[in-house]
Scaffold this motif. Structure first.
Motif, PDB file in Angstrom:
ATOM      1  N   PRO A   5       5.413  10.282  -0.774  1.00 54.17           N
ATOM      2  CA  PRO A   5       4.780   8.967  -0.679  1.00 54.17           C
ATOM      3  C   PRO A   5       5.815   7.879  -0.386  1.00 54.17           C
ATOM      4  O   PRO A   5       6.931   7.896  -0.895  1.00 54.17           O
ATOM      5  CB  PRO A   5       4.173   8.759  -2.058  1.00 54.17           C
ATOM      6  CG  PRO A   5       5.080   9.516  -2.977  1.00 54.17           C
ATOM      7  CD  PRO A   5       5.582  10.696  -2.170  1.00 54.17           C
ATOM      8  N   TYR A   6       5.451   6.966   0.454  1.00 52.84           N
ATOM      9  CA  TYR A   6       6.289   5.825   0.796  1.00 52.84           C
ATOM     10  C   TYR A   6       5.428   4.576   0.694  1.00 52.84           C
ATOM     11  O   TYR A   6       4.230   4.655   0.432  1.00 52.84           O
ATOM     12  CB  TYR A   6       6.913   5.968   2.195  1.00 52.84           C
ATOM     13  CG  TYR A   6       5.892   6.020   3.301  1.00 52.84           C
ATOM     14  CD1 TYR A   6       5.483   4.855   3.950  1.00 52.84           C
ATOM     15  CD2 TYR A   6       5.326   7.226   3.692  1.00 52.84           C
ATOM     16  CE1 TYR A   6       4.533   4.901   4.952  1.00 52.84           C
ATOM     17  CE2 TYR A   6       4.383   7.275   4.698  1.00 52.84           C
ATOM     18  CZ  TYR A   6       3.991   6.115   5.322  1.00 52.84           C
ATOM     19  OH  TYR A   6       3.048   6.147   6.310  1.00 52.84           O
ATOM     20  N   VAL A  50       0.855  -1.187   0.000  1.00 54.61           N
ATOM     21  CA  VAL A  50       0.000   0.000   0.000  1.00 54.61           C
ATOM     22  C   VAL A  50       0.888   1.233   0.000  1.00 54.61           C
ATOM     23  O   VAL A  50       2.055   1.185   0.397  1.00 54.61           O
ATOM     24  CB  VAL A  50      -0.956   0.056   1.220  1.00 54.61           C
ATOM     25  CG1 VAL A  50      -1.939  -1.099   1.203  1.00 54.61           C
ATOM     26  CG2 VAL A  50      -0.188   0.108   2.523  1.00 54.61           C
ATOM     27  N   LEU A  51       0.318   2.335  -0.437  1.00 57.45           N
ATOM     28  CA  LEU A  51       0.942   3.650  -0.346  1.00 57.45           C
ATOM     29  C   LEU A  51       0.042   4.450   0.587  1.00 57.45           C
ATOM     30  O   LEU A  51      -1.012   4.925   0.165  1.00 57.45           O
ATOM     31  CB  LEU A  51       1.038   4.306  -1.722  1.00 57.45           C
ATOM     32  CG  LEU A  51       1.768   3.476  -2.787  1.00 57.45           C
ATOM     33  CD1 LEU A  51       1.673   4.145  -4.142  1.00 57.45           C
ATOM     34  CD2 LEU A  51       3.212   3.253  -2.384  1.00 57.45           C
ATOM     35  N   PRO A  52       0.401   4.548   1.871  1.00 57.69           N
ATOM     36  CA  PRO A  52      -0.489   5.172   2.855  1.00 57.69           C
ATOM     37  C   PRO A  52      -0.805   6.634   2.550  1.00 57.69           C
ATOM     38  O   PRO A  52       0.080   7.414   2.240  1.00 57.69           O
ATOM     39  CB  PRO A  52       0.296   5.060   4.170  1.00 57.69           C
ATOM     40  CG  PRO A  52       1.253   3.950   3.940  1.00 57.69           C
ATOM     41  CD  PRO A  52       1.601   4.002   2.487  1.00 57.69           C
ATOM     42  N   HIS A  53      -2.093   6.972   2.646  1.00 54.34           N
ATOM     43  CA  HIS A  53      -2.584   8.345   2.481  1.00 54.34           C
ATOM     44  C   HIS A  53      -3.704   8.553   3.474  1.00 54.34           C
ATOM     45  O   HIS A  53      -4.624   7.744   3.512  1.00 54.34           O
ATOM     46  CB  HIS A  53      -3.132   8.578   1.080  1.00 54.34           C
ATOM     47  CG  HIS A  53      -2.129   8.454   0.004  1.00 54.34           C
ATOM     48  ND1 HIS A  53      -1.222   9.441  -0.311  1.00 54.34           N
ATOM     49  CD2 HIS A  53      -1.854   7.442  -0.846  1.00 54.34           C
ATOM     50  CE1 HIS A  53      -0.468   9.052  -1.317  1.00 54.34           C
ATOM     51  NE2 HIS A  53      -0.826   7.837  -1.657  1.00 54.34           N
ATOM     52  N   TYR A 106       6.227  10.510   9.195  1.00 51.68           N
ATOM     53  CA  TYR A 106       5.851   9.790   7.984  1.00 51.68           C
ATOM     54  C   TYR A 106       5.392  10.760   6.905  1.00 51.68           C
ATOM     55  O   TYR A 106       5.640  10.539   5.718  1.00 51.68           O
ATOM     56  CB  TYR A 106       4.776   8.754   8.290  1.00 51.68           C
ATOM     57  CG  TYR A 106       5.306   7.613   9.120  1.00 51.68           C
ATOM     58  CD1 TYR A 106       5.912   6.522   8.520  1.00 51.68           C
ATOM     59  CD2 TYR A 106       5.234   7.639  10.507  1.00 51.68           C
ATOM     60  CE1 TYR A 106       6.421   5.468   9.277  1.00 51.68           C
ATOM     61  CE2 TYR A 106       5.743   6.596  11.277  1.00 51.68           C
ATOM     62  CZ  TYR A 106       6.336   5.517  10.649  1.00 51.68           C
ATOM     63  OH  TYR A 106       6.847   4.493  11.407  1.00 51.68           O
ATOM     64  N   ALA A 107       4.736  11.834   7.281  1.00 56.20           N
ATOM     65  CA  ALA A 107       4.286  12.831   6.298  1.00 56.20           C
ATOM     66  C   ALA A 107       5.478  13.405   5.555  1.00 56.20           C
ATOM     67  O   ALA A 107       5.407  13.659   4.351  1.00 56.20           O
ATOM     68  CB  ALA A 107       3.500  13.938   6.997  1.00 56.20           C
ATOM     69  N   GLU A 108       6.597  13.578   6.259  1.00 58.08           N
ATOM     70  CA  GLU A 108       7.808  14.129   5.652  1.00 58.08           C
ATOM     71  C   GLU A 108       8.405  13.194   4.606  1.00 58.08           C
ATOM     72  O   GLU A 108       9.211  13.615   3.795  1.00 58.08           O
ATOM     73  CB  GLU A 108       8.856  14.395   6.737  1.00 58.08           C
ATOM     74  CG  GLU A 108       8.446  15.454   7.733  1.00 58.08           C
ATOM     75  CD  GLU A 108       9.333  15.464   8.973  1.00 58.08           C
ATOM     76  OE1 GLU A 108      10.356  14.748   8.999  1.00 58.08           O
ATOM     77  OE2 GLU A 108       8.993  16.195   9.910  1.00 58.08           O
ATOM     78  N   PRO A 113       7.259   4.655  -6.108  1.00 58.01           N
ATOM     79  CA  PRO A 113       6.159   3.697  -5.963  1.00 58.01           C
ATOM     80  C   PRO A 113       5.801   2.978  -7.264  1.00 58.01           C
ATOM     81  O   PRO A 113       5.291   1.855  -7.239  1.00 58.01           O
ATOM     82  CB  PRO A 113       4.990   4.550  -5.487  1.00 58.01           C
ATOM     83  CG  PRO A 113       5.612   5.759  -4.882  1.00 58.01           C
ATOM     84  CD  PRO A 113       6.899   5.979  -5.632  1.00 58.01           C
ATOM     85  N   GLY A 114       6.096   3.583  -8.404  1.00 63.38           N
ATOM     86  CA  GLY A 114       5.810   2.967  -9.697  1.00 63.38           C
ATOM     87  C   GLY A 114       6.637   1.713  -9.960  1.00 63.38           C
ATOM     88  O   GLY A 114       6.323   0.936 -10.857  1.00 63.38           O
ATOM     89  N   ARG A 115       7.703   1.510  -9.192  1.00 66.25           N
ATOM     90  CA  ARG A 115       8.559   0.323  -9.371  1.00 66.25           C
ATOM     91  C   ARG A 115       8.031  -0.900  -8.617  1.00 66.25           C
ATOM     92  O   ARG A 115       8.515  -2.007  -8.830  1.00 66.25           O
ATOM     93  CB  ARG A 115       9.980   0.632  -8.895  1.00 66.25           C
ATOM     94  CG  ARG A 115      10.685   1.680  -9.738  1.00 66.25           C
ATOM     95  CD  ARG A 115      12.113   1.889  -9.327  1.00 66.25           C
ATOM     96  NE  ARG A 115      12.852   0.636  -9.388  1.00 66.25           N
ATOM     97  CZ  ARG A 115      13.894   0.347  -8.611  1.00 66.25           C
ATOM     98  NH1 ARG A 115      14.311   1.209  -7.715  1.00 66.25           N
ATOM     99  NH2 ARG A 115      14.518  -0.803  -8.734  1.00 66.25           N
ATOM    100  N   LEU A 116       7.072  -0.704  -7.739  1.00 64.16           N
ATOM    101  CA  LEU A 116       6.564  -1.819  -6.934  1.00 64.16           C
ATOM    102  C   LEU A 116       5.559  -2.646  -7.724  1.00 64.16           C
ATOM    103  O   LEU A 116       4.717  -2.100  -8.433  1.00 64.16           O
ATOM    104  CB  LEU A 116       5.912  -1.295  -5.661  1.00 64.16           C
ATOM    105  CG  LEU A 116       6.810  -0.470  -4.741  1.00 64.16           C
ATOM    106  CD1 LEU A 116       6.020   0.048  -3.562  1.00 64.16           C
ATOM    107  CD2 LEU A 116       8.006  -1.286  -4.290  1.00 64.16           C
ATOM    108  N   ARG A 117       5.664  -3.949  -7.583  1.00 62.70           N
ATOM    109  CA  ARG A 117       4.742  -4.881  -8.243  1.00 62.70           C
ATOM    110  C   ARG A 117       4.506  -6.076  -7.325  1.00 62.70           C
ATOM    111  O   ARG A 117       5.442  -6.540  -6.659  1.00 62.70           O
ATOM    112  CB  ARG A 117       5.343  -5.424  -9.553  1.00 62.70           C
ATOM    113  CG  ARG A 117       5.639  -4.390 -10.598  1.00 62.70           C
ATOM    114  CD  ARG A 117       4.356  -3.953 -11.326  1.00 62.70           C
ATOM    115  NE  ARG A 117       4.627  -2.987 -12.364  1.00 62.70           N
ATOM    116  CZ  ARG A 117       4.558  -1.675 -12.227  1.00 62.70           C
ATOM    117  NH1 ARG A 117       4.257  -1.142 -11.076  1.00 62.70           N
ATOM    118  NH2 ARG A 117       4.792  -0.869 -13.232  1.00 62.70           N
ATOM    119  N   ILE A 118       3.299  -6.583  -7.323  1.00 67.28           N
ATOM    120  CA  ILE A 118       3.029  -7.844  -6.626  1.00 67.28           C
ATOM    121  C   ILE A 118       3.902  -8.912  -7.281  1.00 67.28           C
ATOM    122  O   ILE A 118       3.979  -9.009  -8.503  1.00 67.28           O
ATOM    123  CB  ILE A 118       1.529  -8.231  -6.738  1.00 67.28           C
ATOM    124  CG1 ILE A 118       0.630  -7.145  -6.153  1.00 67.28           C
ATOM    125  CG2 ILE A 118       1.279  -9.584  -6.087  1.00 67.28           C
ATOM    126  CD1 ILE A 118       0.799  -6.871  -4.691  1.00 67.28           C
TER     127      ILE A 118
END
Length: 150
Positions: free
Chosen positions: A88-89, A73-76, A83-85, A121-126
């Motif tokens: 996106p993580y 997940v990408l928390p929002h 974490y806000a600093e 985040p675009g590099r992450l894949r299941i």
């Protein structure tokens, strides 16, 4: 919970899980296993009794540190300022290659001491292959994080 040493969330270490964190501090990924003759089942999270044979005998088995992203997940929005600093993580669930029924939570980062937002985040894949690295976040806590395999 955040501490004066770290604004990030830190694990609450209990008696059953303490060896996991001690091994992480030494740069080793180990999982609790049943030490009863004929059982040997791996278990995570750590607990006093084997759910398969009910033995209270356990040991800590070394894992390769390799796995695959099972979910992420990408928390929002981030809940804490630290974490806000770094948004996106990512927050990932990793299925261990040595024990596919064992899944660990962490973050994919560019290096052991890199910020949580160090991987696009675009590099992450299941299913993406990852390997464990260790990051000392306080003098007493070393976290398991993950690097994408190329």
């Amino acid at each position: 919970m955040p501490t004066p040493d770290s604004p990030l969330l830190l694990p609450v270490v209990d008696e059953d899980g303490a060896p996991f964190w001690e091994y992480a501090a030494a740069g080793e990924l180990r999982v609790q296993s049943c030490a009863a003759p004929g059982c040997g089942e791996l278990r995570f999270p750590p607990r006093p009794c084997c759910p398969h044979c009910q033995s209270f005998d356990s040991e800590w088995r070394a894992m390769s540190g390799r796995g695959r992203i099972w979910s992420y997940v990408l928390p929002h929005p981030p809940l804490l300022p630290a974490y806000a600093e770094q948004a996106p993580y990512n927050a990932v669930v990793v299925e261990l290659s040595d024990a596919p029924h064992i899944r660990l939570v962490g973050n994919v980062v560019a290096g052991p001491d890199a910020r949580l937002d160090s991987v696009d985040p675009g590099r992450l894949r299941i299913g993406a292959a990852v390997r464990a690295v260790f990051c000392r976040v306080t003098p007493d806590v070393t976290m398991v994080r993950w690097l994408l395999e190329r």
